[in-house]
Design an enzyme around this catalytic site. Structure first.
Site, short mmCIF file in Angstrom:
data_model
loop_
_atom_site.label_atom_id
_atom_site.label_comp_id
_atom_site.label_asym_id
_atom_site.label_seq_id
_atom_site.Cartn_x
_atom_site.Cartn_y
_atom_site.Cartn_z
CG ASP A 1 -1.95 -1.17 1.18
OD1 ASP A 1 -2.58 -1.32 0.19
OD2 ASP A 1 -2.27 -1.73 1.85
CE LYS B 1 -4.15 -6.34 -0.79
NZ LYS B 1 -4.67 -5.20 -1.30
CG ASP C 1 -7.01 -6.17 -4.07
OD1 ASP C 1 -8.27 -6.70 -4.30
OD2 ASP C 1 -6.64 -5.57 -2.84
CE LYS D 1 -11.38 -5.30 -2.75
NZ LYS D 1 -9.80 -4.82 -2.64
CG ASP E 1 -17.16 -3.21 -16.76
OD1 ASP E 1 -18.12 -3.38 -17.72
OD2 ASP E 1 -16.48 -2.37 -16.62
N PRO F 1 -19.56 -9.12 -18.31
CG PRO F 1 -21.14 -11.15 -18.45
CD PRO F 1 -21.09 -9.43 -18.45
CB THR G 1 -14.20 -5.70 6.01
OG1 THR G 1 -13.10 -4.87 5.14
CG2 THR G 1 -13.89 -6.96 6.07
NE ARG H 1 -3.40 -4.14 12.13
CZ ARG H 1 -3.66 -4.12 10.80
NH1 ARG H 1 -3.16 -5.23 10.25
NH2 ARG H 1 -3.90 -3.32 10.25
NE ARG I 1 -2.42 -0.31 8.04
CZ ARG I 1 -3.89 0.17 8.22
NH1 ARG I 1 -4.10 1.47 8.58
NH2 ARG I 1 -4.79 -0.62 8.02
#
Ligand code: C5P
Length: 244
Positions: A23, A45, A72, A74, A77, A79, A131, A193, A224
């Site tokens: 990230d 990732k 990643d 996601k 749209d 097919p 989430t 974590r 992280r």
């Protein structure tokens, strides 16, 4: 049983279950951090931020360094568009790619069909319920009340029926999904974590690596806790040995 307390052997005997979430917002910082890792110890990732910033060139650089790469992005749209995007990911040599399972069965089947001819095809993963979403969000979208676990179960089953290899879910949902889906269906779980009593950042439903694997996770997405660690290699070795 409280899944946080699970201390059994992992269901999957992954020698390197961690997918490190890169990230970062530029290629230079990313490559500098990746120099502190080792492809024998983890997967990587790339998400929307880093891909938008640095794109295919960086993805291919990481693959050429020997890393298995989870793209990643996601996808969600029609097919044909999702199938074509998955085909390009396969041509790049990506190891894992994901799409929203709520894109529906025809979209997921088209994606699975599009990459089926590749000798080493990417694993296809469905995103169930983000989430960040609540039951109120689901009611706003669908107009009827549905619980988050019900919706996760429904979308994971649809992803399985459509030929996907697994889903992204929370490690706590892994316990429920493992009871209903085949053991080789992959459960990719963020929200990990090292110490559940410490700082959670913005994650809410968290588990330790050892507990998540015991709950049925196949792969652990970790950002992280690894990217901010003083010694990521020691940490990865400890997770891989099932010590933490
Ligand atoms: O830093 P941290 O370990 O919380 O990072 C988790 C990674 O997993 C981030 O890249 C985040 O976008 C991703 N993720 C998540 N929850 C999901 C799906 C993906 O935290 N449901």
């Amino acid at each position: 049983m409280n899944p946080l307390m699970l201390d059994a052997e992992p269901l999957f005997n992954q020698t390197k279950p961690v997918i490190v979430a890169l990230d970062f917002d530029d290629a230079e910082t990313t490559l500098q951090f990746v120099r502190r890792l080792n492809p024998d110890l983890c997967q990587l990732k790339i998400g929307k931020e880093l891909f938008t910033a640095s794109g295919r060139r960086l993805a291919e650089q990481l693959i050429n360094q020997g890393y298995r790469l989870f793209l990643d992005l996601k996808y969600h749209d029609i097919p044909n568009t999702v199938a074509s995007a998955c085909k390009v990911a396969a041509q790049m040599g990506v190891w894992m790619v994901d799409m929203h399972a709520s894109g529906g069965q025809r979209m997921m089947e088209a994606a699975a069909e599009a990459i089926s001819q590749f000798h080493q095809r990417p694993l296809l993963i469905g995103v169930t319920v983000l989430t960040s979403m609540t039951e109120q969000d689901l009611a706003d979208i669908f107009g009827a009340s549905v619980s988050v676990p019900q919706q996760v179960m429904r979308l994971a089953s649809l992803a399985h029926q459509s030929g996907l290899d697994g889903v992204v879910c929370s490690a706590q949902e892994a316990v429920m999904l493992r009871q209903h889906l085949p053991q080789d269906f992959l459960l990719v779980t963020p929200g990990i974590r090292l110490n559940i009593a410490s700082n959670h950042d913005d994650q809410r439903r968290i588990m330790t690596p050892k507990a998540a694997l015991a709950a049925g996770s196949s792969y652990l997405v970790m950002g992280r806790p690894i990217t901010q660690a003083e010694d990521p290699i020691t940490l990865l070795n400890q997770i891989n040995r099932g010590e933490i």
